[in-house]
Design a protein around this motif. Structure first.
Motif, mmCIF file in Angstrom:
data_model
loop_
_atom_site.group_PDB
_atom_site.id
_atom_site.type_symbol
_atom_site.label_atom_id
_atom_site.label_comp_id
_atom_site.label_asym_id
_atom_site.label_seq_id
_atom_site.Cartn_x
_atom_site.Cartn_y
_atom_site.Cartn_z
ATOM 1 N N LYS A 185 10.529 8.832 48.514
ATOM 2 C CA LYS A 185 10.060 7.548 48.016
ATOM 3 C C LYS A 185 10.333 7.416 46.520
ATOM 4 N N GLY A 186 10.893 6.260 46.160
ATOM 5 C CA GLY A 186 11.138 5.988 44.751
ATOM 6 C C GLY A 186 12.403 6.605 44.200
ATOM 7 N N GLU A 187 13.131 7.358 45.013
ATOM 8 C CA GLU A 187 14.353 8.010 44.541
ATOM 9 C C GLU A 187 15.582 7.168 44.901
ATOM 10 N N GLN A 188 16.671 7.406 44.215
ATOM 11 C CA GLN A 188 17.915 6.695 44.488
ATOM 12 C C GLN A 188 18.433 7.056 45.869
ATOM 13 N N SER A 189 19.007 6.085 46.566
ATOM 14 C CA SER A 189 19.486 6.292 47.936
ATOM 15 C C SER A 189 20.582 7.353 47.973
ATOM 16 N N PRO A 190 20.707 8.068 49.109
ATOM 17 C CA PRO A 190 21.760 9.075 49.225
ATOM 18 C C PRO A 190 23.149 8.435 49.236
ATOM 19 N N SER A 191 24.132 9.263 49.002
ATOM 20 C CA SER A 191 25.514 8.807 49.063
ATOM 21 C C SER A 191 25.909 8.546 50.514
ATOM 22 N N GLN A 192 27.039 7.891 50.694
ATOM 23 C CA GLN A 192 27.585 7.667 52.033
ATOM 24 C C GLN A 192 27.997 9.010 52.635
ATOM 25 N N PRO A 193 27.743 9.224 53.923
ATOM 26 C CA PRO A 193 28.120 10.514 54.520
ATOM 27 C C PRO A 193 29.617 10.780 54.429
ATOM 28 N N LYS A 194 29.949 12.049 54.269
ATOM 29 C CA LYS A 194 31.332 12.508 54.365
ATOM 30 C C LYS A 194 31.481 13.302 55.654
ATOM 31 N N LEU A 246 2.933 13.632 38.846
ATOM 32 C CA LEU A 246 3.760 14.513 39.670
ATOM 33 C C LEU A 246 4.855 13.701 40.339
ATOM 34 N N ASN A 247 6.085 14.134 40.184
ATOM 35 C CA ASN A 247 7.246 13.486 40.802
ATOM 36 C C ASN A 247 7.727 14.368 41.952
ATOM 37 N N VAL A 248 7.475 13.915 43.179
ATOM 38 C CA VAL A 248 7.911 14.663 44.357
ATOM 39 C C VAL A 248 9.285 14.143 44.765
ATOM 40 N N THR A 249 10.239 15.023 44.777
ATOM 41 C CA THR A 249 11.611 14.621 45.070
ATOM 42 C C THR A 249 12.150 15.449 46.227
ATOM 43 N N SER A 250 13.384 15.183 46.604
ATOM 44 C CA SER A 250 13.934 15.895 47.755
ATOM 45 C C SER A 250 15.437 15.678 47.833
ATOM 46 N N ARG A 251 16.098 16.631 48.411
ATOM 47 C CA ARG A 251 17.445 16.372 48.887
ATOM 48 C C ARG A 251 17.359 15.298 49.967
ATOM 49 N N PRO A 252 18.489 14.743 50.404
ATOM 50 C CA PRO A 252 18.399 13.741 51.473
ATOM 51 C C PRO A 252 17.547 14.243 52.639
ATOM 52 N N ILE A 253 16.678 13.371 53.121
ATOM 53 C CA ILE A 253 15.759 13.702 54.214
ATOM 54 C C ILE A 253 16.353 13.156 55.507
ATOM 55 N N TRP A 254 16.385 13.975 56.529
ATOM 56 C CA TRP A 254 16.988 13.546 57.791
ATOM 57 C C TRP A 254 16.133 12.502 58.485
ATOM 58 N N VAL A 306 25.741 14.809 53.170
ATOM 59 C CA VAL A 306 25.143 13.705 52.422
ATOM 60 C C VAL A 306 24.497 14.283 51.169
ATOM 61 N N ALA A 307 24.680 13.607 50.044
ATOM 62 C CA ALA A 307 24.154 14.121 48.774
ATOM 63 C C ALA A 307 23.340 13.046 48.063
ATOM 64 N N ASN A 308 22.433 13.510 47.219
ATOM 65 C CA ASN A 308 21.761 12.633 46.255
ATOM 66 C C ASN A 308 21.638 13.392 44.944
ATOM 67 N N SER A 309 20.834 12.899 44.028
ATOM 68 C CA SER A 309 20.745 13.519 42.711
ATOM 69 C C SER A 309 20.123 14.905 42.746
ATOM 70 N N VAL A 310 19.426 15.243 43.828
ATOM 71 C CA VAL A 310 18.752 16.540 43.925
ATOM 72 C C VAL A 310 19.647 17.603 44.552
ATOM 73 N N GLY A 311 20.418 17.202 45.552
ATOM 74 C CA GLY A 311 21.255 18.186 46.236
ATOM 75 C C GLY A 311 21.938 17.591 47.454
ATOM 76 N N MET A 312 22.394 18.474 48.331
ATOM 77 C CA MET A 312 23.198 18.077 49.472
ATOM 78 C C MET A 312 22.633 18.674 50.754
ATOM 79 N N VAL A 313 22.757 17.945 51.861
ATOM 80 C CA VAL A 313 22.445 18.479 53.187
ATOM 81 C C VAL A 313 23.663 18.285 54.072
ATOM 82 N N GLN A 314 23.785 19.141 55.082
ATOM 83 C CA GLN A 314 24.890 19.012 56.021
ATOM 84 C C GLN A 314 24.406 19.378 57.408
#
Length: 562
Positions: A370-379, A337-345, A423-431
């Motif tokens: 955990k184990g996922e690529q780091s989020p992008s730099q905030p805009k 099981l791969n548990v992923t997430s949009r950027p976590i606050w 902020v975005a990562n491969s899963v999605g974006m949060v604002q």
């Protein structure tokens, strides 16, 4: 040292004449979105009336504006109220579908504005597209063996909650195929037989068809024909379990907070008059061998073949094992099981109240699962306008990775505003939104002499009167600290006469005995405070007797060293 020898009446008249309060200051509070603050995916039946409310606080009260797929709404079919924030679609069709965001804005008396933006609301018509027509697919199996029939090679996109069903179709008659000990419909809609019987055969004019049922739209789309031919070889022979199917691919990638569904189907047969005993018994284990049982966040259904982990967390990312067992043996499968997430606050953007002239600091810090690529730099955006190189770098300062924004030396007339970070990562974006509320500082309007030497009969002036921004005027408090004791509310240090209404304070020494007069000496600290700022006003009082004593001590010491 200053000497205060005015009569009490003269002191009070002087204080009253000095109390000139600040007037005309405006309460200014930028908008703060109350709802929607988290992204929403809403589905409705076609032609439903849709109303979505955007609400925000602020002073003056904010006005509202909705955008549709990033554009202004200029439609006869979609309206919104600038005063109530309600978005209305009188009769929803696919024409009005899309992503909607709300802007809440208030305008201050000097013409400056502040704008906050809501989370995205996706509005869709609940529906299921028709299956792509194809010719009949033929499947075959031997009685007692495993068979699977795919729902379809191409599934049309759907919106809203759906369920998969299977039917046997003869002309206009549709008979539903219900899951049981032998049969499972997996989460992709495929039909599995742990073993088939002659009675499962459907060929010629009778076929199997997969269907997708839309709960909201109250419609069922029936798919293409599938035939099944079953060959009989006499009595079914007992056989050991063998893993034939387990959840894979995208079904094993689950976002934090959602439910994960893991499925295993085993073939195998043991003769029995009890149907549930003819198929392998399925049990589940964690990667360390610990057995998973029904309860808590685990739901085991479909005769053990389905394990649902509810509200998954990062700690649920691991391997899970399913085991099929009967009297002939056992077999196992492993599911990662791969548990992923949009950027976590880690630190959300938060509104802050700052005294004019100070710096406002905002943080926008996230991480990936955990184990996922780091989020992008905030805009970053200022009042929804993206901040780029045109913004003054001396006024708006970012740290190296842009997770912290500092607004320097804020001014009430210029800098009340809202900032947004995405902020975005491969899963999605949060604002998120964060606004700066700038207030005028506490101002001491009436201040006594800092040092007062008095003799018996004098009046000690301790009156402190302050003003502050009208936003915090109701929250401003006065207290005293005298000889390490704090006096709050209507309490005052010994021998101090205090008028709570006008904040006038004094000591009339003419009413004191010599002993009491002696003990009024010391540091009187007036504390003026509200939740954002604290100001201290110190008054040192010495008595004539104390001064004389100090003078005698000084002369004695001087003579001793002469």
């Amino acid at each position: 040292m200053a000497r205060v020898a005015s009569p009490v009446l003269q002191l009070l008249l002087t204080v009253l004449g000095t109390l000139v309060m600040t007037g005309g200051e405006e309460i200014r509070v930028p908008p703060s979105i109350v709802s929607p603050v988290e992204g929403l995916q809403l589905s409705y039946t076609e032609h439903d009336r849709v109303e979505v409310k955007c609400s925000a606080t602020g002073q003056p009260p904010p006005s509202y504006k909705w955008l549709w797929d990033g554009n202004d709404i200029n439609s006869d079919y979609i309206t919104f109220s600038a005063t109530t924030g309600i978005l209305t679609i009188p009769s929803l069709t696919t024409r009005e579908e899309g992503s909607f965001v709300c802007y809440a804005r208030n305008t201050f008396s000097n013409g400056m504005t502040a704008t906050a933006v809501s989370a995205t609301v996706e509005i869709r018509v609940a529906r299921v597209g028709d299956f792509v027509k194809r010719s009949i697919e033929s499947y075959s199996g031997t009685e007692g063996n495993y068979v699977t029939i795919p729902c379809d090679k191409i599934l049309r996109k759907y919106y809203g909650a759906i369920t998969f069903k299977w039917y046997t179709v003869l002309g206009s008659r549709n008979d539903e195929v219900f899951p049981d000990e032998r049969k499972l419909i997996d989460q992709g809609g495929n039909l599995h037989f742990s073993y088939v019987l002659e009675s499962d055969e459907r060929a010629g004019s009778t076929t199997y068809k997969c269907a997708i049922s839309s709960i909201k739209a109250n419609v069922i789309r029936i798919g293409n024909e599938n035939s099944l031919t079953v060959t009989s070889t006499g009595p079914i022979r007992n056989s050991a379990p063998r893993l034939e199917y387990s959840t894979s691919g995208s079904f094993l990638i689950v976002e934090i907070g959602k439910n994960a569904t893991l499925e295993c189907v085993f073939s195998g047969y043991v003769s029995s008059n009890i149907p549930s005993e003819t198929v392998p018994r399925v049990t589940w284990f964690e990667q360390d061998g610990r057995a998973i049982t029904q309860g808590s966040r685990y739901d085991i259904t479909s005769n053990g073949r389905t394990l649902t982990i509810m509200n998954v967390t990062e700690d649920d990312e691991k391997n899970y094992r399913c085991r099929g067992t009967n009297s002939m043996g056992s077999d196992e499968g492993s599911l990662a099981l791969n548990v992923t997430s949009r950027p976590i606050w880690v630190h959300r953007l938060e509104s802050t109240t700052v005294v004019e002239g100070k710096d406002a600091v905002f943080s926008c810090v996230t991480r990936s699962a955990k184990g996922e690529q780091s989020p992008s730099q905030p805009k970053w955006s200022l009042n929804t306008n993206q901040m780029d190189s045109t913004y003054d770098p001396y006024k708006y300062q970012f740290n190296a990775d842009k997770t912290t924004l500092t607004v320097k030396f804020v001014n009430k007339d210029k800098d009340i505003a809202c900032f947004q970070c995405k902020v975005a990562n491969s899963v999605g974006m949060v604002q998120d939104n964060g606004c700066v509320i700038v207030i005028k500082p506490i101002e001491i309007r009436v201040r006594p002499a800092a040092e007062q030497s008095v003799k018996k009969g004098d009046v000690v002036d301790l009156t402190v009167v302050a003003t502050t921004d009208p936003l915090y005027e109701p929250n401003m408090t006065y207290s005293w600290i005298f000889k390490n004791v704090t006096y709050s509310g209507n309490k005052a240090p010994p021998r101090v006469t205090y008028d709570l209404v006008n904040n006038r304070a004094y000591i009339n020494t003419s009413r004191l005995t010599d002993k009491k007069f002696k003990y009024i000496a010391g540091l009187y600290r007036r504390v003026v405070a509200h939740p954002v700022q604290t100001v201290y006003v110190d008054v040192t009082v010495t008595t004539e007797a104390e001064s004389a004593s100090r003078w005698k001590h000084f002369k004695w010491v001087s003579c001793f060293y002469r």
